[in-house]
Design a protein around this motif. Structure first.
Motif, PDB file in Angstrom:
ATOM      1  N   MET A   1       0.696  -0.850   0.143  1.00  0.00           N
ATOM      2  CA  MET A   1       0.430  -0.020   0.288  1.00  0.00           C
ATOM      3  C   MET A   1       1.200   1.665  -0.070  1.00  0.00           C
ATOM      4  O   MET A   1       1.651   1.241   0.603  1.00  0.00           O
ATOM      5  N   THR A   2       0.654   2.145  -0.854  1.00  0.00           N
ATOM      6  CA  THR A   2       1.371   3.381  -0.884  1.00  0.00           C
ATOM      7  C   THR A   2       1.136   4.439   0.630  1.00  0.00           C
ATOM      8  O   THR A   2      -0.122   4.420   0.595  1.00  0.00           O
ATOM      9  N   GLU A   3       1.742   5.167   1.138  1.00  0.00           N
ATOM     10  CA  GLU A   3       1.496   5.820   2.334  1.00  0.00           C
ATOM     11  C   GLU A   3       1.283   6.273   1.539  1.00  0.00           C
ATOM     12  O   GLU A   3       1.127   7.876   1.232  1.00  0.00           O
ATOM     13  N   PRO A   4       0.334   7.072   2.612  1.00  0.00           N
ATOM     14  CA  PRO A   4      -0.898   8.374   2.323  1.00  0.00           C
ATOM     15  C   PRO A   4      -0.159   9.756   2.323  1.00  0.00           C
ATOM     16  O   PRO A   4       0.605   9.718   3.206  1.00  0.00           O
ATOM     17  N   SER A   5      -0.379  10.410   1.877  1.00  0.00           N
ATOM     18  CA  SER A   5       0.494  11.720   1.755  1.00  0.00           C
ATOM     19  C   SER A   5       0.342  12.708   2.935  1.00  0.00           C
ATOM     20  O   SER A   5      -1.289  12.387   3.476  1.00  0.00           O
ATOM     21  N   TRP A   6       0.907  13.586   3.426  1.00  0.00           N
ATOM     22  CA  TRP A   6       0.215  14.158   5.375  1.00  0.00           C
ATOM     23  C   TRP A   6      -0.695  15.127   4.498  1.00  0.00           C
ATOM     24  O   TRP A   6      -1.952  14.973   5.005  1.00  0.00           O
ATOM     25  N   THR A  34     -10.435  20.118  -4.559  1.00  0.00           N
ATOM     26  CA  THR A  34      -9.387  19.551  -4.658  1.00  0.00           C
ATOM     27  C   THR A  34      -8.747  18.891  -3.127  1.00  0.00           C
ATOM     28  O   THR A  34      -8.706  17.962  -3.181  1.00  0.00           O
ATOM     29  N   LEU A  35      -9.860  19.189  -1.991  1.00  0.00           N
ATOM     30  CA  LEU A  35     -10.195  19.020  -0.994  1.00  0.00           C
ATOM     31  C   LEU A  35     -10.589  17.465  -1.157  1.00  0.00           C
ATOM     32  O   LEU A  35     -10.733  16.678  -0.483  1.00  0.00           O
ATOM     33  N   GLY A  36     -11.598  17.704  -1.890  1.00  0.00           N
ATOM     34  CA  GLY A  36     -12.679  16.170  -2.156  1.00  0.00           C
ATOM     35  C   GLY A  36     -11.742  15.214  -2.837  1.00  0.00           C
ATOM     36  O   GLY A  36     -11.767  13.984  -2.428  1.00  0.00           O
ATOM     37  N   ARG A  37     -10.476  15.442  -3.430  1.00  0.00           N
ATOM     38  CA  ARG A  37      -9.997  14.402  -4.025  1.00  0.00           C
ATOM     39  C   ARG A  37      -9.130  13.995  -3.539  1.00  0.00           C
ATOM     40  O   ARG A  37      -9.012  12.519  -2.993  1.00  0.00           O
ATOM     41  N   GLN A  38      -8.902  14.785  -2.199  1.00  0.00           N
ATOM     42  CA  GLN A  38      -7.578  14.226  -1.582  1.00  0.00           C
ATOM     43  C   GLN A  38      -8.258  13.027  -0.407  1.00  0.00           C
ATOM     44  O   GLN A  38      -7.241  12.585   0.215  1.00  0.00           O
ATOM     45  N   ALA A  45      -6.269   5.344  -0.249  1.00  0.00           N
ATOM     46  CA  ALA A  45      -5.351   4.291   0.466  1.00  0.00           C
ATOM     47  C   ALA A  45      -5.474   3.255   1.463  1.00  0.00           C
ATOM     48  O   ALA A  45      -4.861   2.309   2.065  1.00  0.00           O
ATOM     49  N   LEU A  46      -7.223   3.515   2.622  1.00  0.00           N
ATOM     50  CA  LEU A  46      -6.633   3.197   4.035  1.00  0.00           C
ATOM     51  C   LEU A  46      -7.670   1.954   3.791  1.00  0.00           C
ATOM     52  O   LEU A  46      -8.088   1.004   4.790  1.00  0.00           O
ATOM     53  N   GLY A  47      -9.067   2.225   2.596  1.00  0.00           N
ATOM     54  CA  GLY A  47      -9.499   0.776   2.433  1.00  0.00           C
ATOM     55  C   GLY A  47     -10.688   1.000   3.379  1.00  0.00           C
ATOM     56  O   GLY A  47     -11.412   0.264   3.618  1.00  0.00           O
TER      57      GLY A  47
END
Length: 301
Positions: A1-6, A34-38, A45-47
């Motif tokens: 799993m790719t580590e999520p960005s801060w 943009t915030l919604g995509r993050q 990433a966390l499933g």
């Protein structure tokens, strides 16, 4: 799993705190898409699902509530990192965040910090007044003044002395109500005290049972409010002996009643390499040591 960005954790935390995508976007200075995509990227990433829609906005799921304290810790660390890097790059024009109790922060630190700032006007100081112990490991503050030794190994502490407290009354109050001669006399006096029972209050009561038996005529958990009531002549209250010495209208009563608080200046060991933090640490240690040297035991009514 790719580590999520801060950035993705920060986005989710903003939604938790603001309650909506639009509010979180405004708080972070981002567009709502943009915030919604993050947030969506973090969920992938966390499933897991972090938010559900409700009439009041976005409601955090159990997963989001579990994530929140860790995200707040990341936020505090990121802010501390930014302050450290920017301040060190700017030399003596950086910012240092200090935490102290309400009374020490409002009554004792200003002249110490004013003298320091006079020597280094580019040094900016954030002063957090709280009787709650701030977490230096989470970088809630850079430097703390504490009335108890730190227990975390990653902290550097210097004991600067002992703050002595006694029982005082304003001259005007004592003229009206008389001076207590023995602790039992407190039962007939107006006593200024706390509303919530704290470990410090319990320790005071153990040392001075008569104080616990006297009903508090003024109750406040804000120690600055207690000090204001004492200065206004409301009744008898606890005060730093060194602080009371600055006001000749405050008279020491029952001088055998003494409480002592060991006093420490504390910072995270990682900050020792930062010149501005060392400078503030040393100035606080010197100033508080001078303050602690006065115990005022000769003062009495």
């Amino acid at each position: 799993m790719t580590e999520p960005s801060w950035d993705h954790y920060r986005a989710a935390l903003a939604v938790i705190e603001e309650g909506s995508l639009s509010g979180a976007a405004r708080a972070l200075g981002l567009t709502q898409p943009t915030l919604g995509r993050q947030v969506a990227a973090l969920e992938r990433a966390l499933g897991t699902v972090l938010f559900t829609r409700s009439p009041a906005g976005l409601a955090p799921t159990e997963a989001a509530l579990t994530l929140a304290p860790y995200a707040r810790s990341l936020k505090a660390t990121a802010e501390a990192l930014r302050r450290a890097v920017v301040a060190e790059a700017e030399g003596l024009s950086g910012r240092v965040r200090i935490t102290a109790s309400e009374v020490v922060g409002a009554e004792v630190l200003p002249p110490i910090l004013a003298e320091l700032h006079g020597r280094h006007p580019g040094l900016a100081l954030d002063v957090v007044l709280s009787d709650r112990m701030q977490d230096l490991l989470r970088r809630d503050a850079d430097i703390a003044l504490r009335m108890a030794p730190p227990t975390q190994e990653a902290l550097v502490a210097r004991r600067v002395g002992t703050v002595t407290l006694g029982l005082y009354g304003h001259r005007r109050y004592l003229g009206r109500r008389g001076v207590p001669e023995v602790p039992a006399d407190l039962a007939r006096h107006s006593v200024i005290g706390f509303e919530a029972e704290t470990p410090f209050l319990r320790a005071m009561m153990r040392m001075t049972p008569a104080l616990g038996e006297a009903p508090f005529a003024w109750r406040s958990d804000n120690t600055l409010a207690q000090l204001a009531a004492l200065r206004a002549g409301f009744g008898l209250g606890v005060c730093h002996t060194a602080l009371a010495a600055r006001n000749p209208e405050l008279i020491r009563v029952l001088p055998d009643i003494v409480w002592e608080l060991p006093t420490f200046v504390v910072m995270h060991e990682d900050l020792r390499a930062l010149r501005r933090c060392r400078m503030v640490f040393d100035a606080l240690a010197e100033g508080m040591a001078a303050y602690c040297r006065y115990d005022g035991r000769e003062e009495s009514a």
